[in-house]
Design a protein around this motif. Structure first.
Motif, short mmCIF file in Angstrom:
data_model
loop_
_atom_site.label_atom_id
_atom_site.label_comp_id
_atom_site.label_asym_id
_atom_site.label_seq_id
_atom_site.Cartn_x
_atom_site.Cartn_y
_atom_site.Cartn_z
N MET A 25 0.84 -1.18 0.00
CA MET A 25 0.00 0.00 0.00
C MET A 25 0.89 1.24 0.00
SD MET A 25 -3.10 -1.02 -0.13
CE MET A 25 -3.83 0.59 0.14
N VAL A 26 0.55 2.17 -0.88
CA VAL A 26 1.32 3.41 -0.98
C VAL A 26 0.37 4.58 -0.91
CG1 VAL A 26 2.99 4.73 -2.34
CG2 VAL A 26 2.95 2.22 -2.50
N TRP A 27 0.69 5.54 -0.03
CA TRP A 27 -0.08 6.78 0.06
C TRP A 27 0.85 7.96 -0.22
CZ3 TRP A 27 -0.48 2.86 3.64
CH2 TRP A 27 -1.75 2.24 3.76
N GLY A 28 0.38 8.86 -1.05
CA GLY A 28 1.12 10.09 -1.31
C GLY A 28 0.29 11.28 -0.87
N ARG A 29 0.85 12.13 -0.02
CA ARG A 29 0.09 13.24 0.58
C ARG A 29 0.74 14.58 0.24
NH1 ARG A 29 0.88 9.41 4.61
NH2 ARG A 29 -0.98 8.29 5.31
N MET A 30 -0.12 15.57 0.04
CA MET A 30 0.32 16.96 -0.12
C MET A 30 -0.68 17.83 0.63
SD MET A 30 3.09 16.91 -2.05
CE MET A 30 3.41 18.28 -3.14
N HIS A 31 -0.20 18.86 1.31
CA HIS A 31 -1.11 19.71 2.06
C HIS A 31 -1.35 21.01 1.31
CE1 HIS A 31 1.87 22.64 3.38
NE2 HIS A 31 2.69 21.63 3.63
N GLY A 32 -2.36 21.73 1.71
CA GLY A 32 -2.70 22.99 1.05
C GLY A 32 -3.80 22.77 0.02
N THR A 33 -3.99 23.74 -0.85
CA THR A 33 -5.01 23.67 -1.90
C THR A 33 -4.33 23.49 -3.24
OG1 THR A 33 -6.46 25.13 -0.62
CG2 THR A 33 -6.94 24.87 -2.98
N MET A 34 -4.69 22.41 -3.93
CA MET A 34 -4.05 22.13 -5.21
C MET A 34 -4.48 23.15 -6.24
SD MET A 34 -3.85 18.59 -7.43
CE MET A 34 -5.61 18.56 -7.84
N GLY A 35 -3.49 23.68 -6.98
CA GLY A 35 -3.76 24.65 -8.04
C GLY A 35 -3.73 23.99 -9.41
N ALA A 36 -3.56 24.79 -10.42
CA ALA A 36 -3.52 24.28 -11.79
C ALA A 36 -2.30 23.39 -11.99
CB ALA A 36 -3.48 25.45 -12.77
N SER A 37 -2.44 22.42 -12.89
CA SER A 37 -1.35 21.51 -13.28
C SER A 37 -0.81 20.72 -12.10
CB SER A 37 -0.21 22.29 -13.96
OG SER A 37 -0.68 23.02 -15.06
N GLN A 38 -1.70 20.40 -11.13
CA GLN A 38 -1.34 19.58 -9.97
C GLN A 38 -0.19 20.18 -9.17
OE1 GLN A 38 -1.15 15.77 -12.34
NE2 GLN A 38 -2.29 15.00 -10.58
#
Length: 319
Positions: A77-90
């Motif tokens: 199992m792999v989880w990838g996390r990013m915080h904040g609000t995603m903008g254009a073009s990921q």
């Protein structure tokens, strides 16, 4: 001339949640130079990109897990996390407005194709026990992207994600924490034409005005700079008359005209040799300062016909 650059530092901590004898915490640092003209680049353009294995980034091979799972085949199992609000073009916001970051991971093993997953994501992969995962199998693509037409200049660009990647294989858990620091330095400037040859048309003595000057011919120079915030300063060097520092002498040896020299003008004023001139009033267009220089003949005594030639060197300092 000073030459300076962007330098980015990436830091990634590899933390393994197993026995203390397993892989220790590792700190990764990457120094990268960015010399693109950031201010002139459009929204969506990539300012920095790297795609490397975790082994290359760490400068040594490290295990992600201390041992294989007990099952003959296990699910990873792999989880990838990013915080904040995603903008254009990921992209995800950094500490600097107008600059974002995006990260992708590729897991390479004998039974798993090389496939990019842009964060955030979660995935379940089938691996055999002999497919022992280590830093050779993990590839990261990291991109810094301009997200707006304008950006806020800053001495540092930061982004942190305490648990960016989490791997679960059997009962074992491994987490990668991510910290990004970009150090920004002033840009650089250079002439688009390092050497140029200017030819003035022949003139008659009667063509000179009351001050002994011919009509000025345009002698434009393009100074390409990586930022409009740089403050260039121009200095002109050459051979001049002792009592006229703004008249450059005729250096030709054969068929030499007497009583005439050369002047270079900026804002309709002759430039003195060796005297720095601030270009604060010159507009920045695209990625260039367009310096509107002019050149003309100047009478310094009794004129005899012949040829006129001089050599000039222009030096640019910038802060």
């Amino acid at each position: 001339m000073k030459t300076v650059f962007w330098c980015f530092v990436l830091a990634m901590c590899l933390v393994t949640h197993t026995a203390s004898a397993c892989s220790p915490v590792s700190l990764l640092r990457i120094n990268a130079r960015i010399q693109e003209n950031i201010s002139a680049m459009g929204s969506g353009q990539v300012l920095y990109r790297t795609f490397r294995s975790l082994t290359t980034l760490l400068h040594n091979k490290q295990e992600l897990f201390c041992s294989q799972p007990s099952q003959q085949a296990a699910k990873l199992m792999v989880w990838g996390r990013m915080h904040g609000t995603m903008g254009a073009s990921q992209t995800w916001p950094t500490s600097v407005q107008g600059v974002g970051i995006r990260v992708a991971i590729a897991i390479v093993s004998k039974n798993q194709p090389d496939m990019l997953h842009w964060l955030p994501f979660s995935s379940e992969l089938s691996l055999h026990a002999e497919d022992m995962l280590n830093s050779d199998n993990i590839w990261l693509r990291i991109e810094l992207v301009k997200t707006e037409s304008s950006w806020t200049r800053s001495s540092a660009i930061n982004f942190q994600q305490p648990s960016m990647l989490t791997f679960k294989w059997g009962e074992q858990l491994s987490t990668i924490a991510f910290s990004f620091t970009g150090i920004t330095l002033p840009g650089n400037c250079q002439f688009t034409q390092p050497t140029t040859h200017i030819v003035l048309l022949p003139v008659k003595q009667s063509d000179l005005d009351e001050g002994g000057n011919s009509a000025a011919a345009p002698f434009p120079l393009d100074l390409q700079c990586s930022s409009p915030d740089l403050k260039p300063e121009l200095t002109l060097y050459g051979m001049t008359r002792k009592n006229l520092r703004n008249v450059f002498v005729n250096t030709i040896t054969g068929n030499r005209a007497q009583g005439v020299g050369i002047q270079v003008l900026l804002n309709n004023q002759p430039i003195e040799e060796g005297k720095p001139i601030k270009l604060n009033d010159i507009k920045f267009a695209g990625d260039k300062f367009k310096i509107p220089l002019f050149i003309r003949y100047h009478k310094v005594g009794k004129i005899t016909p012949g040829d006129v030639k001089t050599h000039l060197t222009l030096k640019i300092n910038y802060l």
